[in-house]
Design a protein around this motif. Structure first.
Motif, short mmCIF file in Angstrom:
data_model
loop_
_atom_site.label_atom_id
_atom_site.label_comp_id
_atom_site.label_asym_id
_atom_site.label_seq_id
_atom_site.Cartn_x
_atom_site.Cartn_y
_atom_site.Cartn_z
N LYS A 1 0.95 -1.18 0.09
CA LYS A 1 -0.24 0.08 -0.25
C LYS A 1 0.79 1.67 -0.12
CE LYS A 1 -4.55 -1.69 2.07
NZ LYS A 1 -5.33 -1.39 3.29
N LYS A 2 2.06 1.60 -0.42
CA LYS A 2 2.97 2.32 -0.45
C LYS A 2 2.98 3.04 1.01
CE LYS A 2 3.59 2.21 -5.52
NZ LYS A 2 2.83 2.79 -6.45
N GLN A 3 3.30 2.84 1.81
CA GLN A 3 3.12 3.58 2.93
C GLN A 3 3.75 5.06 2.97
OE1 GLN A 3 2.49 0.59 6.93
NE2 GLN A 3 3.91 -0.26 5.27
N GLY A 4 4.86 4.77 1.78
CA GLY A 4 5.61 6.38 2.02
C GLY A 4 6.13 6.71 3.22
N ASP A 5 7.26 5.42 4.06
CA ASP A 5 8.25 5.52 5.19
C ASP A 5 9.77 5.55 4.12
OD1 ASP A 5 7.14 5.36 7.47
OD2 ASP A 5 6.02 3.93 7.53
N MET A 6 9.81 4.29 2.68
CA MET A 6 10.93 3.75 1.99
C MET A 6 10.62 4.12 0.64
SD MET A 6 11.99 0.74 4.39
CE MET A 6 13.06 0.93 6.20
N THR A 7 11.29 4.76 -0.19
CA THR A 7 10.81 3.59 -1.98
C THR A 7 11.39 2.57 -1.69
OG1 THR A 7 12.09 6.08 -1.92
CG2 THR A 7 11.94 4.44 -4.23
N ASP B 1 5.95 12.81 -4.54
CA ASP B 1 5.43 11.58 -5.26
C ASP B 1 4.60 10.97 -5.46
OD1 ASP B 1 6.81 9.89 -7.32
OD2 ASP B 1 7.49 8.29 -6.26
N HIS B 2 3.64 11.23 -5.88
CA HIS B 2 2.35 10.54 -6.82
C HIS B 2 1.24 10.02 -5.41
CE1 HIS B 2 4.94 8.64 -10.15
NE2 HIS B 2 3.93 9.91 -11.04
N ASN B 3 1.58 11.19 -4.45
CA ASN B 3 0.53 11.23 -3.04
C ASN B 3 0.74 10.37 -2.72
OD1 ASN B 3 -0.82 13.34 -5.09
ND2 ASN B 3 -2.37 11.70 -6.65
N HIS B 4 1.80 10.51 -2.31
CA HIS B 4 2.11 9.84 -0.82
C HIS B 4 0.68 9.72 0.46
CE1 HIS B 4 4.24 5.98 -2.05
NE2 HIS B 4 5.40 7.20 -2.59
N HIS B 5 1.35 8.82 1.45
CA HIS B 5 1.04 9.23 3.17
C HIS B 5 2.06 8.75 3.87
CE1 HIS B 5 -0.48 6.54 5.96
NE2 HIS B 5 -0.62 7.61 6.66
N LEU B 6 2.18 9.78 4.82
CA LEU B 6 3.41 9.74 6.18
C LEU B 6 2.88 9.15 7.15
CD1 LEU B 6 5.98 12.11 5.20
CD2 LEU B 6 6.31 9.86 4.92
N LYS B 7 2.59 8.54 7.80
CA LYS B 7 2.42 7.90 8.88
C LYS B 7 3.37 9.21 10.57
CE LYS B 7 1.90 2.87 9.10
NZ LYS B 7 2.92 1.54 9.50
N VAL B 8 4.34 9.01 9.69
CA VAL B 8 5.03 10.38 10.78
C VAL B 8 5.67 11.00 9.56
CG1 VAL B 8 6.79 10.56 12.80
CG2 VAL B 8 4.86 8.78 12.78
N LEU B 9 5.68 12.51 10.40
CA LEU B 9 6.03 13.95 9.43
C LEU B 9 6.90 14.34 10.03
CD1 LEU B 9 7.26 15.52 6.86
CD2 LEU B 9 4.82 16.40 7.39
N THR C 1 -1.04 16.48 -4.89
CA THR C 1 0.07 17.18 -5.93
C THR C 1 -0.44 17.32 -6.54
OG1 THR C 1 1.73 16.29 -4.17
CG2 THR C 1 2.58 17.14 -6.33
N LYS C 2 -0.30 18.40 -6.99
CA LYS C 2 -0.91 18.97 -8.72
C LYS C 2 0.53 19.29 -8.87
CE LYS C 2 -5.80 19.71 -7.24
NZ LYS C 2 -6.91 20.88 -7.02
N MET C 3 0.97 19.45 -10.62
CA MET C 3 1.63 19.89 -11.19
C MET C 3 1.43 20.34 -12.44
SD MET C 3 5.58 17.61 -10.05
CE MET C 3 4.37 16.31 -11.17
N LYS C 4 2.12 22.06 -12.93
CA LYS C 4 1.56 21.95 -14.29
C LYS C 4 2.84 23.56 -14.44
CE LYS C 4 -1.75 24.83 -16.52
NZ LYS C 4 -3.34 25.45 -16.57
N LEU C 5 3.40 23.05 -16.08
CA LEU C 5 3.90 23.98 -16.73
C LEU C 5 3.19 24.30 -17.28
CD1 LEU C 5 6.45 20.47 -18.37
CD2 LEU C 5 7.37 22.31 -16.67
N ASN C 6 3.95 25.96 -17.28
CA ASN C 6 3.27 26.94 -18.61
C ASN C 6 3.86 26.59 -19.71
OD1 ASN C 6 5.81 26.93 -18.73
ND2 ASN C 6 6.24 29.68 -17.73
N LEU C 7 3.17 27.29 -20.72
CA LEU C 7 2.74 26.66 -21.95
C LEU C 7 4.34 26.75 -22.83
CD1 LEU C 7 0.00 29.88 -23.48
CD2 LEU C 7 0.41 26.88 -23.11
#
Length: 354
Positions: free
Chosen positions: A155-161, A220-228, A244-250
């Motif tokens: 479930k990609k807990q976000g503590d490690m890659t 990195d792709h909307n993660h979750h961290l138990k502890v920050l 996270t939302k990312m956008k490049l201008n024109l």
């Protein structure tokens, strides 16, 4: 004629005329390989045998020119045939990774006996020394490491890659993304997660420290961290989620990155009064400013290292435009400016005594 017909029939039904002898008493499936740089450009390959039998464990090591040669030579120095069908982890020395691992990855990727879910791990230090020390006290040290990686992959807990072979190669072949892998600092006694290693094509470019690791996991792709943890502000946040939302201008000159962060304050050791709404607002602003600064620094570190692990290059793709080449994106990425903003939705620390 009979042999020709039989061979044709076997080929048509997808069966090999060669049958492996997999009698359990005579084979030793291995679950890990450790690969370091040997002398004169050779590879130094080690594995642990037997991985699960209740027999004394030992490390087999070969110094070879080719990866497959190492697997073959293991058989010549051990009383069981060493099988790679259950290979689950490959530990690659940091210095070897800096020089490029294309040939290793291709050999693993094209081997039909090796699972695409094979974990790729970079190590800073001697993994062989760590395993040699562990087998004195642990019955199944390799399996315990596998469970560690499996746990944090779930479930990609976000503590490690956590990265497997398929994910690494998918990024490697994408023109708009660069591979990542976990990096562990290892010595005789310890196996400690350091952070995420960034690759440019097949070469390790740089890795990030624990402070940047938290930011990377969040964006990195909307993660979750138990502890920050935020030691700069004496705050610990829990159950943190990010969008996270990312956008490049024109003209692709500026990247706007917005992070919506939700969580609650679970620990505060600062001098302020977080029950006071005015002071809490000040703390919110301090957290927001700090994250915006750290995220911008992380993006600049990626840019200076010429890596794009966040797949920002995919933002240039459109339904009616020709995809740009990898070189074109690399040139653009080197000059992109950043506009980072955070939106915080933080629950205060409650039920505490002043």
């Amino acid at each position: 004629m009979f042999l020709v017909i039989m061979s044709s029939m076997l080929w048509m039904i997808g069966c090999s005329p060669f049958v492996d002898n997999n009698q359990i008493e005579e084979i030793s499936p291995v679950i890990l390989w450790s690969i370091t740089e040997g002398a004169e450009g050779k590879l130094r390959i080690s594995t642990l045998v037997p991985p699960i039998y209740s027999e004394p464990k030992k490390i087999l090591t070969q110094e070879v020119d080719l990866l497959k040669e190492g697997g073959k030579d293991f058989n010549l120095s051990y009383h069981r045939e060493v099988k790679s069908g259950q290979l689950r982890m490959v530990f690659i020395e940091q210095e070897l990774a800096k020089k490029g691992i294309t040939s290793l990855m291709n050999t693993l990727f094209t081997d039909p006996d090796i699972s695409q879910r094979l974990y790729i791990i970079i190590v800073n230090g001697s993994f062989d020394d760590f395993i040699k020390n562990q087998i004195k006290t642990q019955d199944v040290p390799g399996y315990l490491l596998y469970r560690l990686l499996k746990h944090y992959e779930y479930k990609k807990q976000g503590d490690m890659t956590i990265v497997n072979l398929h994910q690494f190669m998918k990024r490697y072949y994408s023109p708009y993304s660069d591979p990542v892998a976990p990096i562990f600092k290892v010595d005789k006694e310890n196996f400690i997660y350091e952070g995420t290693a960034f690759f440019k094509n097949d070469k390790l470019q740089t890795n990030i420290n624990k402070r940047n690791e938290q930011i990377f996991q969040l964006i990195d792709h909307n993660h979750h961290l138990k502890v920050l943890t935020i030691p700069e502000l004496s705050i610990t946040m829990g159950n943190v989620t990010s969008k996270t939302k990312m956008k490049l201008n024109l003209d692709y000159s500026t990247l706007s990155l917005n992070v919506e962060l939700k969580g609650r304050i679970e620990e505060y050791r600062g001098k302020g009064d977080i029950d006071n709404l005015d002071q809490l607002a000040v703390i919110h602003q301090q957290i927001k400013s700090l994250f915006e600064k750290q995220t911008t620094e992380l993006l600049k570190k990626m840019q200076n290292s010429e890596v794009d692990p966040l797949e920002i290059g995919t933002l240039t793709l459109g339904p009616f435009s020709k995809p740009m080449s990898e070189d074109e994106w690399s040139t653009l990425w080197a000059n992109v400016k950043f506009n980072v903003t955070y939106e915080l939705h933080i629950q205060p620390l409650t039920n505490v005594r002043k």
